[in-house]
Design an enzyme around this catalytic site. Structure first.
Site, mmCIF file in Angstrom:
data_model
loop_
_atom_site.group_PDB
_atom_site.id
_atom_site.type_symbol
_atom_site.label_atom_id
_atom_site.label_comp_id
_atom_site.label_asym_id
_atom_site.label_seq_id
_atom_site.Cartn_x
_atom_site.Cartn_y
_atom_site.Cartn_z
ATOM 1 C CE LYS A 50 -3.440 -2.192 2.555
ATOM 2 N NZ LYS A 50 -4.573 -2.673 4.005
ATOM 3 C CD GLN A 94 -3.355 -4.798 6.258
ATOM 4 O OE1 GLN A 94 -3.523 -3.101 5.696
ATOM 5 N NE2 GLN A 94 -3.833 -5.758 6.201
ATOM 6 C CG ASP A 117 -9.184 0.524 5.575
ATOM 7 O OD1 ASP A 117 -8.800 -0.229 3.943
ATOM 8 O OD2 ASP A 117 -8.383 0.116 6.213
#
Ligand code: GUN
Length: 288
Positions: A50, A94, A117
């Site tokens: 990422k 994460q 997200d």
């Protein structure tokens, strides 16, 4: 036909570069905070990929690596600092988190305007009620694949296997908004084979290697494979038995090189969107 997610993601990333240059000409540097707690080796690889993707297109990323024994309060403290730091436009924590940290609480701690997200239930609620400004990365990547390949969802029977908060549930909402008839299946579903045989589109997010076999697929079905499973020899395979179903399907995404690269491209796009939201810049319709 094999859907080349990798090359579609590259095109999207190229378009985003132009957007970023425009933002930079206004003195805005899109910045993503990437938070990793603990030593999960798969998570480390995801985070590295990422960050690399951010660098490639000119998004600045700041990494926060916290030890495994970080408490929930300490993590929330960091998130609150990032929430109030106007240099930070997006916050990504994460998953999975260590077991002593409640992932729901963490999702709720992230400011919805920095929630790249799209895990905060405020944003989930907005999505359910038809506001598609922010869409979780994997569902959004899948919707983009349909757009790129001009696959209409109108009236199609779309069978989603998997009911996670990250993929299955938001994806069902999105497919519904695109006028598909949606069935969500999961580990307790009866007659899964029969349901799949009726599907115009199968989206597999199960986490079981080669689970979708030819007896489950009708001629011309579109297969979107969200799975990333590791074979015994270390290679990666999807949730569909690619070799067995590829000639029956009209379209299929490969693993790797299908949905995965799209998820990352959508993370970058969401970071640009949250950056624009924070700077009161209009988000063009075509972007979402
Ligand atoms: N773990 C697995 N998928 C994801 C994702 O899309 N975002 C984050 N933050 N963690 C994940």
């Amino acid at each position: 036909m094999i859907i080349d997610g990798k090359s579609i993601a590259e095109k999207i990333k190229n378009d985003l570069k132009t957007e970023i240059l425009e933002l930079k000409s206004k003195g805005i540097i899109p910045t993503l905070a990437v938070v990793l707690v603990g030593e999960n080796s798969a998570s480390k690889i995801y985070v590295r990929n990422k960050k690399k993707a951010c660098e490639e297109i000119g998004i600045y990323s700041e990494e926060f690596n916290l030890p495994e024994n970080t408490s929930e309060d300490e993590l929330i403290d960091l998130i609150e600092k990032l929430n109030s730091n106007s240099d930070i436009n997006g916050i990504l924590v994460q998953l999975p988190l260590p077991l002593h940290i409640n992932e729901k609480k963490i999702a709720e701690a992230i400011d919805p305007i920095k929630d790249v997200d799209v895990f905060n239930p405020i944003n989930t609620g907005r999505l359910i009620s038809g506001d598609t400004t922010l869409i979780p990365c994997t569902p959004k990547g899948i919707a983009e694949l349909f757009d790129y390949e001009k696959i209409s969802l109108k009236g199609k029977h779309c069978v989603i296997i998997g009911r996670s908060n990250i993929v299955g549930k938001p994806l069902a909402m999105l497919m519904l908004q695109k006028d598909a008839t949606v069935t969500i299946c999961h580990s307790k579903t009866k007659n899964l084979e029969k349901i799949c045989q009726n599907a115009d589109i199968i989206i597999a997010a199960i986490g079981k290697p080669k689970f979708i076999t030819k007896n489950m697929v009708k001629n011309g079905c579109v297969i979107i494979d969200v799975g990333i499973n590791r074979n015994k020899d270390g290679t990666i395979c999807g949730d569909a038995d690619f070799d067995e179903v590829k000639d029956i399907a009209s379209y299929i995404t490969p693993v790797p090189g299908g949905v995965g690269p799209m998820t990352i491209a959508m993370l970058l796009e969401n970071t640009i969107i949250t950056t624009k939201m924070q700077n009161n810049i209009d988000i063009k319709k075509g972007e979402i």
